[in-house]
Design a protein around this motif. Sequence first.
Motif, short mmCIF file in Angstrom:
data_model
loop_
_atom_site.label_atom_id
_atom_site.label_comp_id
_atom_site.label_asym_id
_atom_site.label_seq_id
_atom_site.Cartn_x
_atom_site.Cartn_y
_atom_site.Cartn_z
N ARG A 54 0.84 -1.20 0.00
CA ARG A 54 0.00 0.00 0.00
C ARG A 54 0.87 1.25 0.00
O ARG A 54 2.06 1.19 0.32
N PRO A 55 0.30 2.39 -0.32
CA PRO A 55 1.06 3.65 -0.29
C PRO A 55 1.42 4.04 1.14
O PRO A 55 0.82 3.56 2.11
N VAL A 56 2.39 4.92 1.25
CA VAL A 56 2.68 5.53 2.54
C VAL A 56 1.53 6.47 2.88
O VAL A 56 1.08 7.26 2.04
N VAL A 57 1.03 6.38 4.10
CA VAL A 57 -0.07 7.25 4.53
C VAL A 57 0.41 8.08 5.72
O VAL A 57 0.96 7.54 6.69
N GLU A 58 0.20 9.37 5.64
CA GLU A 58 0.59 10.26 6.73
C GLU A 58 -0.53 11.24 7.00
O GLU A 58 -1.23 11.69 6.08
N ALA A 59 -0.73 11.56 8.27
CA ALA A 59 -1.73 12.55 8.66
C ALA A 59 -1.13 13.95 8.55
O ALA A 59 -0.14 14.25 9.23
N ILE A 60 -1.71 14.77 7.70
CA ILE A 60 -1.30 16.18 7.58
C ILE A 60 -2.56 17.02 7.78
O ILE A 60 -3.37 17.18 6.86
N PRO A 61 -2.79 17.52 8.99
CA PRO A 61 -4.03 18.25 9.29
C PRO A 61 -4.21 19.47 8.41
O PRO A 61 -3.24 20.13 8.00
N LEU A 62 -5.46 19.79 8.15
CA LEU A 62 -5.79 20.98 7.38
C LEU A 62 -5.50 22.23 8.19
O LEU A 62 -5.00 22.16 9.32
N ALA A 63 -5.84 23.39 7.64
CA ALA A 63 -5.53 24.66 8.28
C ALA A 63 -6.74 25.59 8.16
O ALA A 63 -7.79 25.20 7.65
N VAL A 64 -6.59 26.80 8.65
CA VAL A 64 -7.65 27.81 8.52
C VAL A 64 -7.08 29.07 7.90
O VAL A 64 -5.89 29.37 8.04
#
Length: 272
Positions: free
Chosen positions: A72-82
Amino acid sequence: LGGYLERVNGPSLALYYDSTPLKLPELSPRKNTGQFPVYLRQLLQFDAVAAISESSKEELDSYWNWLGIRTRPVVEAIPLAVDLAHFRTLPPQDHAGSRKVLCVGSIEGRKNQVALLQAAEKLWENGHAFDLVLLGLASRSTSGQALELLNELQGKGRSVKWMGPSSENDLRTQYATCHFTVYPSLAEGFGLPVLESLKHGKPCICSSQGAIGEISTQGGCHTVEQPMPNQLAGAMEQLLTDQNHYEELQQEARGRDFRTWSDYAKDILEFH
């Protein structure tokens, strides 16, 4: 999709939001629910996937584990912004008269506005005075129950208004002139309206679970374990009547740091 990715000169990256159509199929458009498993398999063709929260990352990993997929691909959490433009630049509301409670978000099943309207009715029945304003586009397939209840309450003379979709200027004005916000959503990949409320220095009532919990438990929010009518009504009543609690949350909101879209773009470019 495969043919397109083969023509990409460099690594391919997909952005992943959430798996709500699988978690809450009864509250999602049927076309989304039917096509979603195909979409999740298509993500396997990318080199990497940027999930918008830790919760959404865990959802995706869990689904692929359930399917038994090892490559599977590498999965990373990158939170959104405002967007911090016009950050807290509008004047605060005038507290004379009834206070305004704001709910921002598309009108649809999973956003759970039905529970908010039921909670508001409990408070109106008990003599509390406030205006409830809903702002957002209505889903053609899952907004019916909420709009029906809203019309019913308006027929009873309750102070509730649905403004539909609005411009950025109108949105900022609504945030600036409300007392606090309620975001009753049952499931999100991130929960942007929570941060939008906090960046305006306005407390938000919302869930303490999942992706919303990742941002709501860091200050400025009155959280509930489940955004059901009784819990929402209790939280709203406290913010309407307990000024010390309200001011404490307001100070927490004003003291928070926020990720900007420049931060997000930097993280995306540096990923993989």
